[in-house]
Design a protein around this motif. Sequence first.
Motif, PDB file in Angstrom:
ATOM      1  N   ARG A  98       0.902  -1.223   0.207  1.00 27.72           N
ATOM      2  CA  ARG A  98      -0.057   0.024  -0.007  1.00 27.72           C
ATOM      3  C   ARG A  98       0.694   1.342   0.031  1.00 27.72           C
ATOM      4  NH1 ARG A  98      -5.224  -0.330   0.643  1.00 27.72           N
ATOM      5  NH2 ARG A  98      -6.269  -2.276   0.967  1.00 27.72           N
ATOM      6  N   GLU A  99       2.010   1.212   0.584  1.00 28.33           N
ATOM      7  CA  GLU A  99       2.999   2.396   0.678  1.00 28.33           C
ATOM      8  C   GLU A  99       3.453   2.665  -0.923  1.00 28.33           C
ATOM      9  OE1 GLU A  99       7.117   3.655   2.493  1.00 28.33           O
ATOM     10  OE2 GLU A  99       5.982   2.301   3.422  1.00 28.33           O
ATOM     11  N   TRP A 100       3.906   1.465  -1.383  1.00 28.48           N
ATOM     12  CA  TRP A 100       4.607   1.707  -2.618  1.00 28.48           C
ATOM     13  C   TRP A 100       3.521   1.891  -3.912  1.00 28.48           C
ATOM     14  CZ3 TRP A 100       3.037  -1.250  -7.040  1.00 28.48           C
ATOM     15  CH2 TRP A 100       3.645  -1.272  -8.127  1.00 28.48           C
ATOM     16  N   ALA A 101       2.018   1.552  -3.775  1.00 27.95           N
ATOM     17  CA  ALA A 101       1.204   1.697  -4.532  1.00 27.95           C
ATOM     18  C   ALA A 101       0.212   3.258  -4.323  1.00 27.95           C
ATOM     19  CB  ALA A 101       0.152   0.627  -4.606  1.00 27.95           C
ATOM     20  N   LYS A 102       0.788   3.832  -3.069  1.00 22.87           N
ATOM     21  CA  LYS A 102       0.143   5.047  -2.774  1.00 22.87           C
ATOM     22  C   LYS A 102      -1.475   4.860  -2.487  1.00 22.87           C
ATOM     23  CE  LYS A 102       3.486   7.872  -4.890  1.00 22.87           C
ATOM     24  NZ  LYS A 102       4.463   6.579  -5.358  1.00 22.87           N
ATOM     25  N   LEU A 103      -1.729   3.587  -1.869  1.00 22.15           N
ATOM     26  CA  LEU A 103      -3.071   3.323  -1.233  1.00 22.15           C
ATOM     27  C   LEU A 103      -3.264   3.336  -0.001  1.00 22.15           C
ATOM     28  CD1 LEU A 103      -3.776   0.394  -4.055  1.00 22.15           C
ATOM     29  CD2 LEU A 103      -4.575   2.519  -3.952  1.00 22.15           C
ATOM     30  N   PRO A 104      -3.273   4.315   0.791  1.00 25.82           N
ATOM     31  CA  PRO A 104      -3.346   4.162   2.182  1.00 25.82           C
ATOM     32  C   PRO A 104      -4.774   3.307   2.850  1.00 25.82           C
ATOM     33  CG  PRO A 104      -3.885   6.596   1.467  1.00 25.82           C
ATOM     34  CD  PRO A 104      -3.446   5.846   0.387  1.00 25.82           C
ATOM     35  N   SER A 105      -4.500   2.706   3.780  1.00 24.60           N
ATOM     36  CA  SER A 105      -5.719   1.836   4.184  1.00 24.60           C
ATOM     37  C   SER A 105      -6.584   2.853   4.721  1.00 24.60           C
ATOM     38  CB  SER A 105      -5.060   0.854   5.097  1.00 24.60           C
ATOM     39  OG  SER A 105      -4.384   1.066   5.919  1.00 24.60           O
ATOM     40  N   ASP A 106      -6.272   3.853   5.290  1.00 25.48           N
ATOM     41  CA  ASP A 106      -7.191   4.502   6.044  1.00 25.48           C
ATOM     42  C   ASP A 106      -7.809   5.952   5.216  1.00 25.48           C
ATOM     43  OD1 ASP A 106      -4.703   6.259   5.644  1.00 25.48           O
ATOM     44  OD2 ASP A 106      -4.679   6.927   7.645  1.00 25.48           O
ATOM     45  N   TRP A 107      -7.924   5.818   3.896  1.00 22.35           N
ATOM     46  CA  TRP A 107      -8.352   6.738   3.045  1.00 22.35           C
ATOM     47  C   TRP A 107     -10.276   6.692   2.992  1.00 22.35           C
ATOM     48  CZ3 TRP A 107     -12.519   6.540  -0.334  1.00 22.35           C
ATOM     49  CH2 TRP A 107     -12.699   7.328  -1.358  1.00 22.35           C
ATOM     50  N   LYS A 108     -10.426   7.921   3.286  1.00 18.29           N
ATOM     51  CA  LYS A 108     -11.877   8.397   3.293  1.00 18.29           C
ATOM     52  C   LYS A 108     -12.000   9.283   2.174  1.00 18.29           C
ATOM     53  CE  LYS A 108     -12.439   6.534   7.642  1.00 18.29           C
ATOM     54  NZ  LYS A 108     -12.309   5.330   7.396  1.00 18.29           N
ATOM     55  N   PRO A 109     -13.219   9.258   1.703  1.00 18.19           N
ATOM     56  CA  PRO A 109     -13.803  10.227   0.584  1.00 18.19           C
ATOM     57  C   PRO A 109     -13.765  11.632   1.140  1.00 18.19           C
ATOM     58  CG  PRO A 109     -15.387   8.474   1.134  1.00 18.19           C
ATOM     59  CD  PRO A 109     -14.485   8.283   2.131  1.00 18.19           C
ATOM     60  N   LYS A 110     -13.473  12.392   0.194  1.00 17.12           N
ATOM     61  CA  LYS A 110     -13.538  14.019   0.397  1.00 17.12           C
ATOM     62  C   LYS A 110     -15.011  14.530   1.026  1.00 17.12           C
ATOM     63  CE  LYS A 110      -9.943  14.900  -2.602  1.00 17.12           C
ATOM     64  NZ  LYS A 110      -9.537  15.529  -3.806  1.00 17.12           N
ATOM     65  N   GLU A 111     -15.008  15.388   1.656  1.00 17.96           N
ATOM     66  CA  GLU A 111     -16.546  15.804   2.197  1.00 17.96           C
ATOM     67  C   GLU A 111     -16.700  17.151   0.746  1.00 17.96           C
ATOM     68  OE1 GLU A 111     -17.796  17.079   5.697  1.00 17.96           O
ATOM     69  OE2 GLU A 111     -16.685  15.735   6.807  1.00 17.96           O
ATOM     70  N   VAL A 112     -17.785  16.722   0.254  1.00 15.71           N
ATOM     71  CA  VAL A 112     -18.075  17.622  -0.892  1.00 15.71           C
ATOM     72  C   VAL A 112     -19.390  18.629  -0.590  1.00 15.71           C
ATOM     73  CG1 VAL A 112     -18.883  17.789  -3.383  1.00 15.71           C
ATOM     74  CG2 VAL A 112     -17.311  16.014  -2.638  1.00 15.71           C
ATOM     75  N   LYS A 113     -19.031  19.860  -0.619  1.00 17.09           N
ATOM     76  CA  LYS A 113     -20.215  20.908  -0.407  1.00 17.09           C
ATOM     77  C   LYS A 113     -21.344  20.849  -1.275  1.00 17.09           C
ATOM     78  CE  LYS A 113     -17.274  23.905   2.597  1.00 17.09           C
ATOM     79  NZ  LYS A 113     -16.539  25.004   2.710  1.00 17.09           N
ATOM     80  N   GLN A 114     -22.470  20.812  -0.957  1.00 12.85           N
ATOM     81  CA  GLN A 114     -23.419  20.744  -2.323  1.00 12.85           C
ATOM     82  C   GLN A 114     -24.282  22.104  -2.058  1.00 12.85           C
ATOM     83  OE1 GLN A 114     -25.545  17.369  -3.080  1.00 12.85           O
ATOM     84  NE2 GLN A 114     -24.162  15.841  -2.177  1.00 12.85           N
TER      85      GLN A 114
END
Length: 114
Positions: A98-114
Amino acid sequence: MKPKKDLIKAAEADGSIDRLNSLLSAAHILNCEANMLVEEAADLMSAKGLLLGNVKRLHNNFVKSADLYFLEFSSLVETEKSKMDMFRDMDDFDAKFREWAKLPSDWKPKEVKQ
């Protein structure tokens, strides 16, 4: 043709069994990693309503095949120590991959304002 016992003894003597064990162990860890990534992607697609149609059907087929593979492989891991070693190896590999692939295990979607 030689009896199976003779073939196994010859393969042990020349190191082929050790090599086979290493190859299958490495392949198993890669299969586990790939399975985790596919499941993470499927969870994300499902959460966003994107696991549809042919992709959903193919994913379900993949999961069924992976389940059969992992069930069979688990029968080869006989001792509790071997199981714990395998899980430690999988965790270590996952963190490095995951470090090599730049895929952090703690990823969360960004908050998008509507």
